[in-house]
Design an enzyme around this catalytic site. Structure first.
Site, short mmCIF file in Angstrom:
data_model
loop_
_atom_site.label_atom_id
_atom_site.label_comp_id
_atom_site.label_asym_id
_atom_site.label_seq_id
_atom_site.Cartn_x
_atom_site.Cartn_y
_atom_site.Cartn_z
N TYR A 152 50.12 102.02 -33.74
CA TYR A 152 49.75 101.66 -32.37
C TYR A 152 49.89 102.85 -31.44
CZ TYR A 152 50.01 99.54 -27.74
OH TYR A 152 49.80 99.25 -26.41
N LYS A 156 46.92 104.80 -29.24
CA LYS A 156 46.95 104.95 -27.79
C LYS A 156 46.90 106.42 -27.38
CE LYS A 156 45.87 101.66 -27.14
NZ LYS A 156 44.95 100.98 -26.20
#
Length: 256
Positions: A152, A156
């Protein structure tokens, strides 16, 4: 008044940003991954102009969403909000890609490449990106043991890299990234400590174009204030490599 498309806007921060923008008098087009969720979103925000349906998990799905958006005409801004979170198990899409990468990174690239160039692009990142490594040599997690939190955070970081790469390439577009804070959404979890009341404000502010202070590009924000991004996000060589990888996987070049 601006016309704004927001991905992943059937619930959560995407819908909150859409509600705020609609209250300010802007035209908003929502997005949901299924017809049922699109219907729910239209009921939640009946003043929305439309709701586009399509699953961003697959390359074909992202291309379909882009095509549906193009049918609706020109947009002044696109907010890349759609994402899955840091607690995801390892799962491959039908394209053979980790679904965290497919949704969080690749779909934002595909939509940017295919949707007619808006005046403003907003890419949602995360505070977790600050401590991530781009890991472009193994973006697809073929040689590493899966870690959902790291995957994740990397995705990002990639989103911030895309925002800044576009800012460098497209001089006529305000392209920026932001972190909304760790807030108690479905993704963030009930124990998230940041202020939910501020989590949607920056993306709406950057997209609306009502404030000259938002007329910037290649910047990173937190709660409507500039913040330093991970230095890797500003590295032109890494940006170029990321775009080349996304182009090869998707078959879609990013226009110059």
């Amino acid at each position: 008044m601006s016309r704004i498309f927001i991905t992943g806007s059937s619930t959560g921060l995407g819908l909150m940003a859409a509600e705020l923008l609609a209250e300010q008098g802007h035209q908003v087009v929502l997005h949901a991954r299924s017809a049922a969720r699109a219907s729910d979103a239209r009921r939640a925000l009946p003043q929305a102009e439309a709701a586009v349906t399509g699953d961003l998990e697959t390359i074909a799905g992202a291309k379909l969403v882009a095509a549906e958006v193009k049918k609706l005409g020109h947009f002044d801004a696109v907010i890349h909000n759609a994402a899955v979170g840091y607690r995801e198990a390892h799962r491959l899409t039908s394209d053979g890609l980790p679904h965290v990468f497919a949704i969080n990174t690749l779909s934002a690239y595909i939509l940017t490449a295919l949707i007619d160039r808006p005046k403003r692009l907003v890419f949602l990142s995360s505070g977790m990106h600050h401590h991530a490594d781009a890991n472009l040599d193994d973006m697809l997690w073929k040689n590493r043991r899966w870690n959902g939190s790291e995957a994740y955070a990397e995705s990002k970081l990639h989103d911030a890299m895309l925002a800044f790469a576009v800012a460098r390439r497209w001089k006529d577009v305000f392209s920026n990234s932001l972190e909304p804070g760790w807030v108690p959404t479905k993704m963030g979890g009930p124990g998230a400590p940041d202020d939910m009341a501020q989590a949607h404000l920056t993306q709406a502010w950057l997209a609306a174009g009502d404030d000259p202070k938002a007329d910037v590009t290649g910047e990173y924000f937190y709660h409507m204030k500039r913040r330093s991004a991970n230095p890797q996000a500003h590295d032109p060589e890494l940006q170029g490599r990321l775009i080349a990888i996304c182009e090869e996987i998707s078959g879609m070049p990013l226009p110059g």
